[in-house]
Design an enzyme around this catalytic site. Sequence first.
Site, PDB file in Angstrom:
ATOM      1  N   HIS A  98      11.811  23.652  15.287  1.00  0.00           N
ATOM      2  CA  HIS A  98      13.330  23.411  15.604  1.00  0.00           C
ATOM      3  C   HIS A  98      13.531  24.550  16.827  1.00  0.00           C
ATOM      4  CE1 HIS A  98      17.860  22.869  14.506  1.00  0.00           C
ATOM      5  NE2 HIS A  98      17.978  23.964  15.127  1.00  0.00           N
ATOM      6  N   ASN A 115      20.229  24.006  21.359  1.00  0.00           N
ATOM      7  CA  ASN A 115      18.769  23.289  21.077  1.00  0.00           C
ATOM      8  C   ASN A 115      18.143  22.931  22.382  1.00  0.00           C
ATOM      9  OD1 ASN A 115      20.547  22.474  18.743  1.00  0.00           O
ATOM     10  ND2 ASN A 115      18.572  22.423  18.121  1.00  0.00           N
ATOM     11  N   ARG A 159      24.885  17.272  14.528  1.00  0.00           N
ATOM     12  CA  ARG A 159      24.918  18.162  13.620  1.00  0.00           C
ATOM     13  C   ARG A 159      25.180  19.592  14.388  1.00  0.00           C
ATOM     14  NH1 ARG A 159      22.817  22.749  11.953  1.00  0.00           N
ATOM     15  NH2 ARG A 159      20.937  22.043  12.183  1.00  0.00           N
ATOM     16  N   ASP A 160      24.017  19.989  14.698  1.00  0.00           N
ATOM     17  CA  ASP A 160      23.650  21.318  15.187  1.00  0.00           C
ATOM     18  C   ASP A 160      24.631  21.548  16.585  1.00  0.00           C
ATOM     19  OD1 ASP A 160      22.685  23.971  15.671  1.00  0.00           O
ATOM     20  OD2 ASP A 160      20.698  23.175  15.630  1.00  0.00           O
ATOM     21  N   CYS A 192      24.829  27.919  16.238  1.00  0.00           N
ATOM     22  CA  CYS A 192      25.007  28.168  14.962  1.00  0.00           C
ATOM     23  C   CYS A 192      26.278  29.103  14.955  1.00  0.00           C
ATOM     24  CB  CYS A 192      24.022  28.721  13.904  1.00  0.00           C
ATOM     25  SG  CYS A 192      24.549  29.270  12.515  1.00  0.00           S
ATOM     26  N   HIS A 194      15.754  26.611  19.926  1.00  0.00           N
ATOM     27  CA  HIS A 194      16.976  26.533  20.880  1.00  0.00           C
ATOM     28  C   HIS A 194      16.580  27.270  22.160  1.00  0.00           C
ATOM     29  CE1 HIS A 194      20.210  25.933  18.144  1.00  0.00           C
ATOM     30  NE2 HIS A 194      19.493  25.925  17.096  1.00  0.00           N
TER      31      HIS A 194
HETATM   32  N1  COA Z   1      30.392  21.337   0.914  1.00  0.00           N
HETATM   33  C1  COA Z   1      31.684  21.232   1.082  1.00  0.00           C
HETATM   34  N2  COA Z   1      32.360  22.197   0.258  1.00  0.00           N
HETATM   35  C2  COA Z   1      31.652  23.213  -0.363  1.00  0.00           C
HETATM   36  C3  COA Z   1      30.234  23.168  -0.180  1.00  0.00           C
HETATM   37  C4  COA Z   1      29.636  22.257   0.518  1.00  0.00           C
HETATM   38  N3  COA Z   1      28.343  22.064   0.635  1.00  0.00           N
HETATM   39  N4  COA Z   1      29.845  24.470  -1.051  1.00  0.00           N
HETATM   40  C5  COA Z   1      30.978  24.693  -1.289  1.00  0.00           C
HETATM   41  N5  COA Z   1      32.238  24.263  -1.132  1.00  0.00           N
HETATM   42  C6  COA Z   1      33.480  24.377  -1.147  1.00  0.00           C
HETATM   43  C7  COA Z   1      33.788  25.040  -2.777  1.00  0.00           C
HETATM   44  O1  COA Z   1      33.853  24.150  -3.472  1.00  0.00           O
HETATM   45  C8  COA Z   1      35.042  25.876  -2.556  1.00  0.00           C
HETATM   46  O2  COA Z   1      36.097  24.841  -2.395  1.00  0.00           O
HETATM   47  P1  COA Z   1      37.596  25.351  -2.724  1.00  0.00           P
HETATM   48  O3  COA Z   1      38.164  26.597  -1.970  1.00  0.00           O
HETATM   49  O4  COA Z   1      38.413  24.128  -2.725  1.00  0.00           O
HETATM   50  O5  COA Z   1      37.362  25.834  -4.229  1.00  0.00           O
HETATM   51  C9  COA Z   1      34.665  26.494  -1.270  1.00  0.00           C
HETATM   52  O6  COA Z   1      33.872  25.601  -0.499  1.00  0.00           O
HETATM   53  C10 COA Z   1      34.369  27.978  -1.110  1.00  0.00           C
HETATM   54  O7  COA Z   1      33.236  27.962  -1.754  1.00  0.00           O
HETATM   55  P2  COA Z   1      32.374  29.138  -2.379  1.00  0.00           P
HETATM   56  O8  COA Z   1      31.293  28.995  -3.395  1.00  0.00           O
HETATM   57  O9  COA Z   1      33.489  30.153  -2.995  1.00  0.00           O
HETATM   58  O10 COA Z   1      31.552  29.743  -1.215  1.00  0.00           O
HETATM   59  P3  COA Z   1      31.961  30.286   0.101  1.00  0.00           P
HETATM   60  O11 COA Z   1      33.582  30.536   0.487  1.00  0.00           O
HETATM   61  O12 COA Z   1      31.338  31.664   0.171  1.00  0.00           O
HETATM   62  O13 COA Z   1      31.249  29.466   1.116  1.00  0.00           O
HETATM   63  C11 COA Z   1      29.550  27.883   1.533  1.00  0.00           C
HETATM   64  C12 COA Z   1      29.945  28.898   1.144  1.00  0.00           C
HETATM   65  C13 COA Z   1      28.075  27.607   1.594  1.00  0.00           C
HETATM   66  C14 COA Z   1      30.300  26.617   1.359  1.00  0.00           C
HETATM   67  C15 COA Z   1      29.893  27.841   3.086  1.00  0.00           C
HETATM   68  O14 COA Z   1      29.708  29.215   3.523  1.00  0.00           O
HETATM   69  C16 COA Z   1      29.203  26.947   4.127  1.00  0.00           C
HETATM   70  O15 COA Z   1      29.649  25.925   4.018  1.00  0.00           O
HETATM   71  N6  COA Z   1      28.243  27.259   4.854  1.00  0.00           N
HETATM   72  C17 COA Z   1      27.600  26.495   5.712  1.00  0.00           C
HETATM   73  C18 COA Z   1      27.474  27.140   7.101  1.00  0.00           C
HETATM   74  C19 COA Z   1      26.919  26.095   8.270  1.00  0.00           C
HETATM   75  O16 COA Z   1      27.091  25.063   8.119  1.00  0.00           O
HETATM   76  N7  COA Z   1      25.948  26.837   9.050  1.00  0.00           N
HETATM   77  C20 COA Z   1      25.243  26.070   9.954  1.00  0.00           C
HETATM   78  C21 COA Z   1      24.343  25.306   9.503  1.00  0.00           C
HETATM   79  S1  COA Z   1      22.792  25.928   9.210  1.00  0.00           S
HETATM   80 ZN    ZN Z   2      19.795  24.998  15.284  1.00  0.00          ZN
END
Ligand code: COA
Ligand code: ZN
Length: 304
Positions: A206, A248, A13-14, A239, A208
Amino acid sequence: MSDSVVITDVGPRDGLQNQRKVLSIEQRLSLVQAIADAGVPQIEVGSFVSPKAVPAMAGTDDLFAQLDEQGFATPTIALIPNMKGYELARAAGASTVSMVLYASDGMAQKNVGMSMTEAEQVTEEILQLANGDGIEVIATVAVAFACPFDGATDPALTEKIVDKFIHAGADQVVLADTIGAADPQQVRALTSALVAQHGASQLGCHFHDTRAMGLANVFAALESGIRRFDSSIAGLGGCPFAPGASGNVATDDIAMMLQQMGFETGIDLQKLLQASDLAQELTGTAPGGRAKAWLQNHLLKQAS
Ligand code: COA
Ligand code: ZN
């Protein structure tokens, strides 16, 4: 110090979320299997996040389905950022989720477009649902020591978040040094205070290795009594939303150090190196950890 330490390999994942190269589900599966074959007791196999935000994590539901089909026995974890992530993880059959909390608003906004408080509220809702669903929840506190946007984290804030979520029913709380900025003195101070308040059994760390203090930080936390650590096969990691975050602590390094110090990890170093080689082969970029060259020579000598 002679007892056991639980390592969670977060490389699938990370590690993979930060690679330019997006691996296929089969490739991700082979990496997860190689890590399990080495006896690593827990694996964070992927995340349920927006595939637009992190293309490398698309298809984590397929990965879960295939692991299930194979009767995969090693406990797995899915990282989630929000309620939709929880619902997707539950639908995929995840038994443990790691929900991300934040010790800064800057990181919360960049990572998920929420405030710290909003992420806390969602986590409380997830904890209630998970309790009924029989799903374990790890609350992972991102930027527990420092944030790339808001600077140094006040330890009192991290302590407050940990306290809140242990009392809210999180099965574990993990302090994440998302950008690898912490030093052993800070780690010792924070972890010893937390262990004094809550005991060690529910706490994890955790780290890095951005500033080459990863293993030193592990040691500082070990001395405070922490016995759960995340690490990443071959030192993959970082990230995409936290500038400056590198890999990490390598599972290769931490497993070697712990075994040399007499801790039980359940990990077979020879097989771990095979998983590390595979991570390198699949990504082309895995640093491999700093002990790998020595370990390879040493194990070769032992075998001959
Ligand atoms: N998994 C899959 N899709 C997701 C989701 C999730 N957990 N959460 C939201 N979505 C989808 C929404 O349904 C939407 O889909 P659409 O465009 O088809 O309608 C789209 O993502 C955008 O959602 P929205 O609520 O407008 O949020 P956003 O564009 O601001 O994105 C996150 C927010 C949270 C979805 C996005 O920033 C994200 O996935 N961040 C995770 C980052 C990450 O993994 N960081 C590293 C690990 S800590
Ligand atoms: Zn990390």
